[in-house]
Enzyme design. Structure first.
Site, PDB file in Angstrom:
ATOM      1  N   ARG A 140      -4.208  -5.004   3.187  1.00  0.00           N
ATOM      2  CA  ARG A 140      -4.897  -6.233   2.773  1.00  0.00           C
ATOM      3  C   ARG A 140      -4.211  -6.876   1.577  1.00  0.00           C
ATOM      4  O   ARG A 140      -4.269  -8.100   1.406  1.00  0.00           O
ATOM      5  CB  ARG A 140      -6.376  -5.920   2.486  1.00  0.00           C
ATOM      6  CG  ARG A 140      -6.581  -4.920   1.388  1.00  0.00           C
ATOM      7  CD  ARG A 140      -7.981  -4.316   1.386  1.00  0.00           C
ATOM      8  NE  ARG A 140      -8.145  -3.316   2.442  1.00  0.00           N
ATOM      9  CZ  ARG A 140      -9.285  -2.667   2.701  1.00  0.00           C
ATOM     10  NH1 ARG A 140     -10.370  -2.915   1.986  1.00  0.00           N
ATOM     11  NH2 ARG A 140      -9.347  -1.768   3.661  1.00  0.00           N
ATOM     12  N   ASP A 175      -4.298   3.282  -0.731  1.00  0.00           N
ATOM     13  CA  ASP A 175      -4.146   3.331   0.721  1.00  0.00           C
ATOM     14  C   ASP A 175      -4.701   2.066   1.389  1.00  0.00           C
ATOM     15  O   ASP A 175      -4.500   1.849   2.569  1.00  0.00           O
ATOM     16  CB  ASP A 175      -4.835   4.587   1.265  1.00  0.00           C
ATOM     17  CG  ASP A 175      -4.380   4.954   2.655  1.00  0.00           C
ATOM     18  OD1 ASP A 175      -3.392   4.354   3.125  1.00  0.00           O
ATOM     19  OD2 ASP A 175      -5.008   5.850   3.268  1.00  0.00           O
ATOM     20  N   LYS A 229       1.160  -7.640   9.616  1.00  0.00           N
ATOM     21  CA  LYS A 229       1.322  -6.597   8.593  1.00  0.00           C
ATOM     22  C   LYS A 229       2.565  -5.769   8.898  1.00  0.00           C
ATOM     23  O   LYS A 229       2.688  -5.190   9.970  1.00  0.00           O
ATOM     24  CB  LYS A 229       0.082  -5.685   8.560  1.00  0.00           C
ATOM     25  CG  LYS A 229       0.228  -4.436   7.680  1.00  0.00           C
ATOM     26  CD  LYS A 229      -1.053  -3.580   7.663  1.00  0.00           C
ATOM     27  CE  LYS A 229      -0.853  -2.261   6.916  1.00  0.00           C
ATOM     28  NZ  LYS A 229      -2.071  -1.401   6.918  1.00  0.00           N
ATOM     29  N   GLU A 257      -3.573  -0.831   1.293  1.00  0.00           N
ATOM     30  CA  GLU A 257      -2.411  -1.638   0.909  1.00  0.00           C
ATOM     31  C   GLU A 257      -2.173  -2.824   1.842  1.00  0.00           C
ATOM     32  O   GLU A 257      -1.590  -3.822   1.435  1.00  0.00           O
ATOM     33  CB  GLU A 257      -1.158  -0.749   0.865  1.00  0.00           C
ATOM     34  CG  GLU A 257      -0.436  -0.521   2.207  1.00  0.00           C
ATOM     35  CD  GLU A 257      -1.275   0.167   3.264  1.00  0.00           C
ATOM     36  OE1 GLU A 257      -2.237   0.872   2.898  1.00  0.00           O
ATOM     37  OE2 GLU A 257      -0.996  -0.001   4.467  1.00  0.00           O
ATOM     38  N   ASP A 317       3.216   4.138   5.935  1.00  0.00           N
ATOM     39  CA  ASP A 317       2.057   4.163   5.041  1.00  0.00           C
ATOM     40  C   ASP A 317       1.670   5.612   4.724  1.00  0.00           C
ATOM     41  O   ASP A 317       0.973   6.257   5.496  1.00  0.00           O
ATOM     42  CB  ASP A 317       0.880   3.429   5.691  1.00  0.00           C
ATOM     43  CG  ASP A 317      -0.345   3.360   4.785  1.00  0.00           C
ATOM     44  OD1 ASP A 317      -0.213   3.686   3.575  1.00  0.00           O
ATOM     45  OD2 ASP A 317      -1.422   2.968   5.280  1.00  0.00           O
ATOM     46  N   LYS A 345      -2.494  10.129   1.965  1.00  0.00           N
ATOM     47  CA  LYS A 345      -3.183  10.514   3.197  1.00  0.00           C
ATOM     48  C   LYS A 345      -3.009  12.004   3.464  1.00  0.00           C
ATOM     49  O   LYS A 345      -2.007  12.587   3.055  1.00  0.00           O
ATOM     50  CB  LYS A 345      -2.579   9.746   4.381  1.00  0.00           C
ATOM     51  CG  LYS A 345      -2.909   8.280   4.438  1.00  0.00           C
ATOM     52  CD  LYS A 345      -2.273   7.635   5.666  1.00  0.00           C
ATOM     53  CE  LYS A 345      -2.559   6.148   5.724  1.00  0.00           C
ATOM     54  NZ  LYS A 345      -3.968   5.817   5.906  1.00  0.00           N
ATOM     55  N   ASP A 378       2.489   1.420  11.253  1.00  0.00           N
ATOM     56  CA  ASP A 378       1.748   0.501  10.388  1.00  0.00           C
ATOM     57  C   ASP A 378       2.438  -0.875  10.264  1.00  0.00           C
ATOM     58  O   ASP A 378       1.972  -1.744   9.530  1.00  0.00           O
ATOM     59  CB  ASP A 378       1.536   1.137   9.010  1.00  0.00           C
ATOM     60  CG  ASP A 378       0.193   0.756   8.400  1.00  0.00           C
ATOM     61  OD1 ASP A 378      -0.695   0.295   9.146  1.00  0.00           O
ATOM     62  OD2 ASP A 378       0.035   0.917   7.175  1.00  0.00           O
TER      63      ASP A 378
HETATM   64  N1  BES Z   1      -2.760   1.744   7.872  1.00  0.00           N
HETATM   65  C1  BES Z   1      -4.049   2.173   7.512  1.00  0.00           C
HETATM   66  C2  BES Z   1      -5.085   1.979   8.603  1.00  0.00           C
HETATM   67  C3  BES Z   1      -4.904   2.766   9.872  1.00  0.00           C
HETATM   68  C4  BES Z   1      -5.670   3.890  10.096  1.00  0.00           C
HETATM   69  C5  BES Z   1      -4.033   2.364  10.847  1.00  0.00           C
HETATM   70  C6  BES Z   1      -5.536   4.599  11.268  1.00  0.00           C
HETATM   71  C7  BES Z   1      -3.897   3.077  12.021  1.00  0.00           C
HETATM   72  C8  BES Z   1      -4.657   4.188  12.239  1.00  0.00           C
HETATM   73  C9  BES Z   1      -4.535   1.402   6.291  1.00  0.00           C
HETATM   74  O1  BES Z   1      -3.553   1.023   5.405  1.00  0.00           O
HETATM   75  C10 BES Z   1      -5.450   2.332   5.545  1.00  0.00           C
HETATM   76  O2  BES Z   1      -4.977   3.331   5.085  1.00  0.00           O
HETATM   77  N2  BES Z   1      -6.718   1.982   5.462  1.00  0.00           N
HETATM   78  C11 BES Z   1      -7.671   2.789   4.798  1.00  0.00           C
HETATM   79  C12 BES Z   1      -8.521   1.891   3.947  1.00  0.00           C
HETATM   80  C13 BES Z   1      -9.430   2.640   3.017  1.00  0.00           C
HETATM   81  C14 BES Z   1      -8.634   3.314   1.930  1.00  0.00           C
HETATM   82  C15 BES Z   1     -10.419   1.670   2.440  1.00  0.00           C
HETATM   83  C16 BES Z   1      -8.503   3.509   5.845  1.00  0.00           C
HETATM   84  O3  BES Z   1      -8.800   2.893   6.876  1.00  0.00           O
HETATM   85  O4  BES Z   1      -8.791   4.663   5.677  1.00  0.00           O
HETATM   86 ZN    ZN Z   2      -1.691   0.766   6.177  1.00  0.00          ZN
HETATM   87 MN    MN Z   3      -3.109   2.550   4.005  1.00  0.00          MN
END
Ligand code: BES
Ligand code: ZN
Ligand code: MN
Length: 494
Positions: free
Chosen positions: A349, A345, A263, A347, A268, A275, A286
């Site tokens: 996947r 968020d 990825k 994104e 992000d 966020k 990220d």
């Molecule tokens: N890049 C984040 C995940 C992440 C969180 C990486 C903390 C490192 C530390 C990912 O893109 C994300 O934002 N995931 C969301 C998914 C949710 C919206 C279903 C999450 O984990 O909150």
């Molecule tokens: Zn992310």
């Molecule tokens: Mn995200």
């Protein structure tokens, strides 16, 4: 910052160096250090006899003897029976961290043979890896100090016995160490420097240096390829996306390749589902999956193993803007399946989905993706394990074993059909989030929707890609997670 290592078939006594580190276990003065102890007027014996030093894990003392080595460091590895590769790796990392802190440009390392529970090749590999891990620093963006300290540049590994085995392990460890620090150097870069374009330039440079085949798709080519999910994520940013394809051909054209996918979200923000501000700066990490893939290619370029490996990096910046994709949008993926975007968020996947379906054309022997995918993996496993999901039990075992050898341990999560329900959409083939429960598993299930015709494993590294806590062996910041696991995995298939 790579370190040149070499094997010296010598005992530690009589060895002149700015810093000699000896790795010892709990208990008294080992036989193999008696001669050295004599040279330093019994300082080692007194240290072991004192209650100040037991040889426990993480314990470290630096002495300034009147001997050939100007500094003598003694590092504890814990109980002799419990010494694994990772314990040795961490001991060597403490040596590297100390050397870097003292500002010596060369040092020597000796593992007392009394503790050798792992064989010589494994021990010397772990030592070379640990030295790289521990000595890594990033200071390129600060004004240089008046009297800059040199970086640790070369280390002698003392192996009085088993020179050939030691040399074999050293070569592998140095290459893996170099890949590991390469990944960290890329991870640490801020989002305004490390853009999708920058990742592509870095990959192109890697390909030139090591002779890999490289293809880079820009925004237009990505559109022509039909990667609608990657494009949707990218459309809110002025940074043009990239899709990077690196190929190491080590086994001829008839051998099915391992495909590694990383990825590459270079920042992000969350997009329109933005966020919160606290710690958002960490979202420069990220792209840690991408860094792991590129770092692994640095290792592959040095070792040139007889395996075919393909690296895929989908890369974009996730931003909110008037052109950004929105909750409720339905996008069409590269595979043709449609996705209802519930949360912009989620994104990672989306961009991985297009990479996983692109991987199909290579007729891979297996595909492993790595991604900072979900905050939920931090809730489930904390910062000490990679979340693993897969569609194949043998591949799970192979990945778990590679992680164990690498000191980057993974833990399997269930990929049961029951969880699949959570990502069903009313109007599209699926939605991109599955609700609050089992967030890491539903993200994995989403990816699985794009896996067709090969065995696959997914590594969620959101909890392990970076750390805000300094340890005895690692500074704060990027960890380079994935490079050692991937390297072990690939070398295991040679
Ligand atoms: N890049 C984040 C995940 C992440 C969180 C990486 C903390 C490192 C530390 C990912 O893109 C994300 O934002 N995931 C969301 C998914 C949710 C919206 C279903 C999450 O984990 O909150
Ligand atoms: Zn992310
Ligand atoms: Mn995200």
């Amino acid at each position: 910052m790579t370190i040149t290592t070499r094997i010296l078939p010598e005992t530690p006594d009589g060895h002149a160096t700015p810093l000699l580190t000896v790795l010892v276990s709990e208990g008294g003065l080992p036989e193999s250090l008696v001669a050295l102890d004599r040279q330093v007027d019994g300082a080692l014996r007194r240290l072991f006899q004192s209650r100040d030093f037991k040889g426990a894990v993480k314990e470290s003392v630096v002495l300034y003897p009147n001997g050939p080595a100007s500094r003598l460091q003694v590092v504890g590895l814990g109980k002799a029976g419990e010494i694994t590769r990772d314990v040795i790796r961490r001991g060597a990392a403490i040596a590297g961290k100390t050397a870097q802190g003292l500002g010596v440009d060369r040092s020597s390392l000796f593992l007392v043979p009394e503790v050798a529970a792992v064989d010589i090749a494994e021990a010397s590999q772990a030592m070379a890896e640990g030295l790289h891990a521990g000595s890594w620093r990033f200071s390129a963006m600060k004004k240089p100090p008046e009297d800059p300290k040199p970086d640790l540049a070369s280390v002698a590994l003392l192996f009085p016995e088993g020179k050939d085995d030691a040399e074999r392990g050293r070569g592998i460890g140095e290459a893996i160490g170099a890949g590991h620090v390469f990944a960290r150097g890329l991870q640490v870069l801020p989002g305004n420097v490390c853009t999708p374009t920058h990742l592509a330039t870095t990959a192109t440079d890697l390909a030139k240096r090591h002779g890999f085949t490289i293809t880079v798709l820009d925004g237009n080519a990505i559109r022509a390829e039909g990667m609608g999910a990657l494009l949707a994520v990218a459309q809110g940013s002025n940074e043009d996306p990239r899709f990077i394809i690196l190929e190491h051909n080590g086994a001829g054209d008839d051998s099915a390749p391992i495909v590694l996918v990383g990825k590459g979200i270079t920042f992000d923000t969350g997009g329109i589902s933005i966020k919160p501000a606290p710690n958002m700066e960490d979202m420069k990490f990220d792209m840690s999956g991408a860094a792991a893939v590129l770092g692994t290619f640095e290792t592959l370029g040095r070792l040139k193993p007889k395996v075919n490996v393909i690296g895929l990096v989908p890369s974009a910046e996730n931003m909110p803007s008037s052109t950004a994709y929105k909750p409720g949008d339905v996008v069409k993926s590269h595979l043709g399946k449609t996705i209802e975007v519930i949360n912009t968020d989620a994104e990672g996947r989306l961009i991985l989905a297009d990479a996983l379906s692109y991987a199909h054309r290579f007729k891979p022997s297996c595909v492993i993706d790595t991604a900072t995918l979900t905050g939920a993996v931090v809730i489930g496993l904390g910062h000490h394990a990679i979340g693993l999901m897969s569609n194949d039990a043998d591949l799970v075992k192979e990945v778990l074993d590679a992680g164990q050898r690498a000191g980057e341990r993974a833990w399997e999560l269930p990929c049961w059909e029951e969880y699949h329900e959570q990502i069903k959409s009313d109007i599209a083939d699926m939605k991109n989030v599955g609700g609050r429960s089992a967030g890491t598993i539903t993200a994995g299930w989403f990816l699985r929707e794009f896996v067709e015709g090969y065995t696959w494993a997914h590594l969620d590294i959101a909890g392990t890609a970076y750390t805000d806590r300094e340890t005895a062996w690692l500074v704060k910041g990027p960890t380079g997670i994935g490079v050692r696991l991937f390297s072990e995995f690939v070398l295991g298939r040679q």
